[in-house]
Design an enzyme around this catalytic site. Sequence first.
Site, PDB file in Angstrom:
ATOM      1  N   HIS A   1      13.726 126.002 -34.443  1.00 30.41           N
ATOM      2  CA  HIS A   1      13.137 127.193 -33.831  1.00 30.41           C
ATOM      3  C   HIS A   1      14.233 128.159 -33.365  1.00 30.41           C
ATOM      4  O   HIS A   1      14.194 129.358 -33.653  1.00 30.41           O
ATOM      5  CB  HIS A   1      12.248 126.779 -32.654  1.00 30.41           C
ATOM      6  CG  HIS A   1      11.638 127.918 -31.918  1.00 30.41           C
ATOM      7  ND1 HIS A   1      10.337 128.315 -32.117  1.00 30.41           N
ATOM      8  CD2 HIS A   1      12.142 128.764 -30.982  1.00 30.41           C
ATOM      9  CE1 HIS A   1      10.082 129.351 -31.338  1.00 30.41           C
ATOM     10  NE2 HIS A   1      11.161 129.632 -30.635  1.00 30.41           N
ATOM     11  N   GLU A   2      15.217 127.632 -32.660  1.00 31.81           N
ATOM     12  CA  GLU A   2      16.302 128.483 -32.147  1.00 31.81           C
ATOM     13  C   GLU A   2      17.172 129.019 -33.283  1.00 31.81           C
ATOM     14  O   GLU A   2      17.668 130.142 -33.207  1.00 31.81           O
ATOM     15  CB  GLU A   2      17.151 127.718 -31.124  1.00 31.81           C
ATOM     16  CG  GLU A   2      16.385 127.239 -29.903  1.00 31.81           C
ATOM     17  CD  GLU A   2      15.574 128.315 -29.203  1.00 31.81           C
ATOM     18  OE1 GLU A   2      16.005 129.486 -29.173  1.00 31.81           O
ATOM     19  OE2 GLU A   2      14.492 127.997 -28.690  1.00 31.81           O
TER      20      GLU A   2
END
Length: 151
Positions: free
Chosen positions: A67-68
């Site tokens: 996600h990051e």
Amino acid sequence: MNVNDLQKFVEAISIEYFGKPFKHHARFNSRLQTTGGRYLLKSHDIELNPKYYIERGEEELVGIIKHELCHYHLHIEGKGYQHRDKDFRDLLKKVDAPRFCKPLDSVKKRKVMTQHLYECNACQQRYVRKRKVDTNRYVCGKCSGKLIHLK
């Protein structure tokens, strides 16, 4: 998992799922409370919540890292890197990254709020409050009577 292991782990995930290198720093930040991780726009670093690794394991950490890294790679490329952007949502689907992380069990337990119940001596009006009220200073809003702490 120490800082060097985490850095190598993030770099490996970046190559495997995105086909691009991660050239900045990844680190644990134990001050993060309600989020699994965050991407820092100015330094391009990624901070991860170590509690997710401890409570949920490596699989959950991989999802948070993906996600990051979506934020990271889209920002570096000058595309829409925010949650509401189509580029971001499309890349999340492509790499099978979660849009939000599951709440921690330790955080769920803390959310139970105590409630304080007050009653007016004169008109029996009841008030429910999250915080304590100084009954010497505050009075009933309906009749200006004295408040009594019940619970």
